[in-house]
Motif scaffolding. Structure first.
Motif, PDB file in Angstrom:
ATOM      1  N   SER A 179     158.826 -42.124  36.920  1.00  0.00           N
ATOM      2  CA  SER A 179     159.869 -41.116  36.708  1.00  0.00           C
ATOM      3  C   SER A 179     161.282 -41.657  36.852  1.00  0.00           C
ATOM      4  O   SER A 179     162.240 -40.959  36.526  1.00  0.00           O
ATOM      5  CB  SER A 179     159.682 -39.951  37.691  1.00  0.00           C
ATOM      6  OG  SER A 179     158.455 -39.297  37.472  1.00  0.00           O
ATOM      7  N   TYR A 180     161.434 -42.878  37.338  1.00  0.00           N
ATOM      8  CA  TYR A 180     162.758 -43.361  37.718  1.00  0.00           C
ATOM      9  C   TYR A 180     163.079 -44.738  37.152  1.00  0.00           C
ATOM     10  O   TYR A 180     162.206 -45.568  36.961  1.00  0.00           O
ATOM     11  CB  TYR A 180     162.867 -43.413  39.238  1.00  0.00           C
ATOM     12  CG  TYR A 180     162.575 -42.077  39.885  1.00  0.00           C
ATOM     13  CD1 TYR A 180     161.350 -41.825  40.479  1.00  0.00           C
ATOM     14  CD2 TYR A 180     163.522 -41.055  39.872  1.00  0.00           C
ATOM     15  CE1 TYR A 180     161.063 -40.599  41.048  1.00  0.00           C
ATOM     16  CE2 TYR A 180     163.247 -39.831  40.448  1.00  0.00           C
ATOM     17  CZ  TYR A 180     162.017 -39.604  41.032  1.00  0.00           C
ATOM     18  OH  TYR A 180     161.742 -38.387  41.588  1.00  0.00           O
ATOM     19  N   ALA A 181     164.376 -44.944  36.939  1.00  0.00           N
ATOM     20  CA  ALA A 181     164.843 -46.245  36.494  1.00  0.00           C
ATOM     21  C   ALA A 181     164.733 -47.271  37.612  1.00  0.00           C
ATOM     22  O   ALA A 181     164.725 -46.926  38.792  1.00  0.00           O
ATOM     23  CB  ALA A 181     166.292 -46.145  36.022  1.00  0.00           C
ATOM     24  N   SER A 212     165.126 -48.329  31.992  1.00  0.00           N
ATOM     25  CA  SER A 212     164.981 -46.882  32.101  1.00  0.00           C
ATOM     26  C   SER A 212     163.578 -46.540  32.595  1.00  0.00           C
ATOM     27  O   SER A 212     162.701 -47.405  32.703  1.00  0.00           O
ATOM     28  CB  SER A 212     165.239 -46.240  30.735  1.00  0.00           C
ATOM     29  OG  SER A 212     164.240 -46.661  29.803  1.00  0.00           O
ATOM     30  N   TRP A 213     163.340 -45.271  32.865  1.00  0.00           N
ATOM     31  CA  TRP A 213     162.073 -44.819  33.421  1.00  0.00           C
ATOM     32  C   TRP A 213     160.883 -45.200  32.555  1.00  0.00           C
ATOM     33  O   TRP A 213     159.805 -45.504  33.057  1.00  0.00           O
ATOM     34  CB  TRP A 213     162.113 -43.297  33.599  1.00  0.00           C
ATOM     35  CG  TRP A 213     162.267 -42.567  32.297  1.00  0.00           C
ATOM     36  CD1 TRP A 213     163.425 -42.373  31.587  1.00  0.00           C
ATOM     37  CD2 TRP A 213     161.238 -41.963  31.529  1.00  0.00           C
ATOM     38  NE1 TRP A 213     163.176 -41.688  30.438  1.00  0.00           N
ATOM     39  CE2 TRP A 213     161.845 -41.407  30.370  1.00  0.00           C
ATOM     40  CE3 TRP A 213     159.861 -41.827  31.697  1.00  0.00           C
ATOM     41  CZ2 TRP A 213     161.111 -40.737  29.413  1.00  0.00           C
ATOM     42  CZ3 TRP A 213     159.127 -41.156  30.740  1.00  0.00           C
ATOM     43  CH2 TRP A 213     159.763 -40.619  29.605  1.00  0.00           C
ATOM     44  N   ASP A 251     167.383 -42.768  41.706  1.00  0.00           N
ATOM     45  CA  ASP A 251     166.896 -41.409  41.499  1.00  0.00           C
ATOM     46  C   ASP A 251     167.092 -40.935  40.061  1.00  0.00           C
ATOM     47  O   ASP A 251     166.670 -39.843  39.709  1.00  0.00           O
ATOM     48  CB  ASP A 251     167.610 -40.439  42.443  1.00  0.00           C
ATOM     49  CG  ASP A 251     167.180 -40.617  43.881  1.00  0.00           C
ATOM     50  OD1 ASP A 251     167.972 -40.291  44.782  1.00  0.00           O
ATOM     51  OD2 ASP A 251     166.044 -41.093  44.102  1.00  0.00           O
ATOM     52  N   SER A 252     167.723 -41.747  39.249  1.00  0.00           N
ATOM     53  CA  SER A 252     167.999 -41.379  37.861  1.00  0.00           C
ATOM     54  C   SER A 252     166.932 -41.924  36.918  1.00  0.00           C
ATOM     55  O   SER A 252     166.182 -42.819  37.266  1.00  0.00           O
ATOM     56  CB  SER A 252     169.360 -41.923  37.438  1.00  0.00           C
ATOM     57  OG  SER A 252     170.364 -41.445  38.285  1.00  0.00           O
ATOM     58  N   SER A 302     175.783 -49.226  43.738  1.00  0.00           N
ATOM     59  CA  SER A 302     175.708 -47.948  44.455  1.00  0.00           C
ATOM     60  C   SER A 302     174.817 -46.926  43.759  1.00  0.00           C
ATOM     61  O   SER A 302     174.505 -45.878  44.326  1.00  0.00           O
ATOM     62  CB  SER A 302     177.112 -47.363  44.630  1.00  0.00           C
ATOM     63  OG  SER A 302     177.707 -47.151  43.366  1.00  0.00           O
ATOM     64  N   HIS A 303     174.394 -47.225  42.540  1.00  0.00           N
ATOM     65  CA  HIS A 303     173.540 -46.312  41.780  1.00  0.00           C
ATOM     66  C   HIS A 303     172.099 -46.310  42.304  1.00  0.00           C
ATOM     67  O   HIS A 303     171.336 -45.390  42.027  1.00  0.00           O
ATOM     68  CB  HIS A 303     173.559 -46.749  40.313  1.00  0.00           C
ATOM     69  CG  HIS A 303     172.817 -45.861  39.359  1.00  0.00           C
ATOM     70  ND1 HIS A 303     173.252 -44.605  39.013  1.00  0.00           N
ATOM     71  CD2 HIS A 303     171.666 -46.070  38.683  1.00  0.00           C
ATOM     72  CE1 HIS A 303     172.400 -44.077  38.152  1.00  0.00           C
ATOM     73  NE2 HIS A 303     171.429 -44.943  37.941  1.00  0.00           N
TER      74      HIS A 303
END
Length: 124
Positions: free
Chosen positions: A31-33, A52-53, A100-101, A109-110
């Motif tokens: 679900s996450y990158a 990406s995910w 979380d993205s 920091s992402h």
């Protein structure tokens, strides 16, 4: 709690190849990158690659573009970094990171979760 464990580092001669792996646990990996960063002694942590995910979108800085390839196997909860044509300046501790993205980027920091790192040393 998300846990990330890197493996596959080692010593290689310039021009050689290594494949790093990062196994994730603790939540739905697919679900996450994910991203890879590296840090050499005395230097700041540097972005290396992001996926990406789904693995359908990837990002690289110019310093590794064309030499490194990020990929993921969501069925195995594992992220990979294939490193070819290695140079001495690629020597660093390599970290995988989880955000979380659904899409990653180059910003430190992402990312919310980090592995312990694996050492890559490229001799000239």
């Amino acid at each position: 709690q998300v846990q990330l464990v890197e493996s596959g580092g080692g010593l290689v001669q310039a021009g050689g190849s290594l494949r790093l792996s990062c196994t994730a646990s603790g939540r739905a990996f697919s679900s996450y990158a994910m991203g890879w960063f590296r840090q050499a002694p005395g230097k700041e942590r540097e972005f290396v690659a992001a996926s990406s995910w789904s693995g359908g979108t990837t990002y690289y800085p110019d310093s590794v573009k064309g030499r490194f390839t990020i990929s993921r196997d969501n069925a195995k909860n594992t992220l990979y970094l294939q490193m070819d044509s290695l140079k001495p300046e690629d020597t660093a501790v390599y970290y995988c990171a989880n955000t979380d993205s659904k899409y990653g980027n180059s910003w430190y920091s992402h990312y919310n979760y980090w592995g312990q790192g694996t050492q890559v040393t490229v001799s000239s």
